[in-house]
Design an enzyme around this catalytic site. Sequence first.
Site, PDB file in Angstrom:
ATOM      1  N   HIS A 134      22.963  -3.590 137.432  1.00 39.20           N
ATOM      2  CA  HIS A 134      22.451  -2.259 137.090  1.00 39.20           C
ATOM      3  C   HIS A 134      21.443  -1.875 138.169  1.00 39.20           C
ATOM      4  CE1 HIS A 134      19.953   0.615 134.798  1.00 39.20           C
ATOM      5  NE2 HIS A 134      20.988   0.766 133.986  1.00 39.20           N
ATOM      6  N   ASP A 211      18.313 -10.387 134.223  1.00 41.92           N
ATOM      7  CA  ASP A 211      18.326  -9.109 133.501  1.00 41.92           C
ATOM      8  C   ASP A 211      19.121  -9.333 132.213  1.00 41.92           C
ATOM      9  OD1 ASP A 211      19.026  -6.677 132.434  1.00 41.92           O
ATOM     10  OD2 ASP A 211      19.565  -5.752 134.346  1.00 41.92           O
ATOM     11  N   GLN A 214      21.652  -6.511 128.391  1.00 47.59           N
ATOM     12  CA  GLN A 214      22.895  -6.422 127.608  1.00 47.59           C
ATOM     13  C   GLN A 214      23.253  -7.725 126.899  1.00 47.59           C
ATOM     14  OE1 GLN A 214      24.402  -3.676 126.997  1.00 47.59           O
ATOM     15  NE2 GLN A 214      23.590  -2.322 128.571  1.00 47.59           N
ATOM     16  N   LYS A 237      18.044  -1.745 123.063  1.00 43.23           N
ATOM     17  CA  LYS A 237      19.438  -2.203 123.127  1.00 43.23           C
ATOM     18  C   LYS A 237      19.717  -3.288 122.091  1.00 43.23           C
ATOM     19  CE  LYS A 237      20.014  -1.118 127.998  1.00 43.23           C
ATOM     20  NZ  LYS A 237      20.585   0.224 127.985  1.00 43.23           N
ATOM     21  N   CYS A 375      24.907   3.679 135.869  1.00 45.77           N
ATOM     22  CA  CYS A 375      23.806   3.151 136.691  1.00 45.77           C
ATOM     23  C   CYS A 375      24.218   1.852 137.381  1.00 45.77           C
ATOM     24  CB  CYS A 375      22.536   2.933 135.868  1.00 45.77           C
ATOM     25  SG  CYS A 375      21.954   4.406 135.056  1.00 45.77           S
TER      26      CYS A 375
HETATM   27  N1  C6P Z   1      21.733   0.370 130.654  1.00 43.61           N
HETATM   28  C1  C6P Z   1      23.603   1.694 129.869  1.00 43.61           C
HETATM   29  O1  C6P Z   1      24.093   2.686 129.340  1.00 43.61           O
HETATM   30  P1  C6P Z   1      16.107   0.170 130.280  1.00 43.61           P
HETATM   31  O2  C6P Z   1      16.548   1.580 130.586  1.00 43.61           O
HETATM   32  O3  C6P Z   1      14.930  -0.238 131.096  1.00 43.61           O
HETATM   33  O4  C6P Z   1      15.967  -0.100 128.833  1.00 43.61           O
HETATM   34  O5  C6P Z   1      17.338  -0.770 130.722  1.00 43.61           O
HETATM   35  C2  C6P Z   1      17.845  -0.708 132.031  1.00 43.61           C
HETATM   36  C3  C6P Z   1      19.024  -1.607 132.157  1.00 43.61           C
HETATM   37  C4  C6P Z   1      18.913  -2.757 132.912  1.00 43.61           C
HETATM   38  N2  C6P Z   1      19.921  -3.617 133.010  1.00 43.61           N
HETATM   39  C5  C6P Z   1      21.094  -3.415 132.389  1.00 43.61           C
HETATM   40  C6  C6P Z   1      22.177  -4.445 132.506  1.00 43.61           C
HETATM   41  C7  C6P Z   1      21.273  -2.280 131.613  1.00 43.61           C
HETATM   42  O6  C6P Z   1      22.436  -2.092 130.983  1.00 43.61           O
HETATM   43  C8  C6P Z   1      20.234  -1.336 131.519  1.00 43.61           C
HETATM   44  C9  C6P Z   1      20.411  -0.051 130.767  1.00 43.61           C
HETATM   45  C10 C6P Z   1      22.096   1.552 129.899  1.00 43.61           C
HETATM   46  O7  C6P Z   1      24.294   0.808 130.334  1.00 43.61           O
HETATM   47  C11 C6P Z   1      21.447   2.800 130.390  1.00 43.61           C
HETATM   48  S1  C6P Z   1      21.779   3.117 132.081  1.00 43.61           S
END
Ligand code: C6P
Length: 417
Positions: A134, A211, A214, A237, A375
Amino acid sequence: MTSAAELLNLSNLKDISSLRNDFPALHQNVNGKPLVYLDSAASAQRPQSVIDAMVTQDEQNHSNVHRGVHQLSQRSTEAYEGSREKVRAFINAQYHEEIVFTRGTTESINLVASSLGEKILTPDDEVLVTWMEHHSNIVPWQLACEKTGAKLRAVPINSNGELDLNEYTRLLTDKTKIVAVGHVSNALGTINPIEHIISTAHKVGALVVVDGAQSVPHIKIDVQAMDCDFYAFSGHKMYGPSGIGVLYGKKALLNDMPPYQGGGEMILTVSFEKTTYNELPCKFEAGTPNITGAVGLGATVDYLNSIDFDALSRYEADLLNYATEKFLELPGSRIIGTANKKASVLSFMLGDIHAHDLGTILDQDGIAIRTGHHCAMPVMDHFGIPATGRASFALYNNIEDIDRFILGLKESMELFK
Ligand code: C6P
């Protein structure tokens, strides 16, 4: 053709399917149709218990934390620190000081990249990310590399959307100081062999930042068993609030790192000559934190603790298998991300219908999916595509949701004939 009953283990289904009732947002009509929510990888819905915990905090206990001798401040502090302890136990961190509350995964990774990255990286060093990251696990490292002169390298992926582990081993050298890798890909669903990645990186002395945005909602995490150096995730999430997340870091590493932001709470003493910093984790929590969010996150952990994660994994795997099988029956169907080990993500293309058009038509039927590059532009580049549709499944989804989704896709195909 396999039937729904054959694909789903009905004994699991019974337990898990009752959880759907815990989520008030799911029980509404959207565009005149019962909502089918297949966008939990972007942000999951919250159970009533989490909403209630946040309302109680706001209605009865709200005050600033760590700052007041009065009752409300003490209650808020207890609830806030209680949540930290719940999170610690949930991911099996050794010390509560290793749990830093942040705004979410993005801020957690930025914290490490900025504080640790800028401290240890030199122009001779390399940071290794992967092609399936991401943007939140790419851009902070690019920024750190720009500031320090270090080089950013990326491990390629294969046509199934799996990491090329031979290339990983080849790219890993004594120049590699940091490996930053997603546990589960949001764009492909790939579950990476995280223990192998970590132990191989440690052999060359690299630190590993995972990270976990997910993975936390789907996989039971044990940071000590995994032996990661840092693990980042977001409340929203994992069925919790947005604007709150966690950075887990090994205590010795966090202790050695300079503060990320300056302000209240992160200091011990301040004078114009010299400022001394607070102990962990306060050193990394400058300013008034998201108190209600942290309390909600604690309630989220309570909720997840009441669920059998093994049964949940099986249930979600069954949903993904069923959706995959039904989707592949559609003419022109193509799945992006066909890794051997996948979490609950179906990233797809359908004939030459643009993903945004599909998303808009499905929305008319009350079906929420995500469309776009998610993203993860390097993933799109790798597959030579601009965007995909993405249906992501969570513990509250069921067979009817998937049947409605497939029906919606069939109707879209009719419209575009
Ligand atoms: N992915 C998706 O629709 P935040 O926004 O900080 O809570 O998470 C960012 C982020 C970082 N790593 C991974 C693997 C992610 O999937 C995400 C967020 C969302 O897939 C929004 S782009």
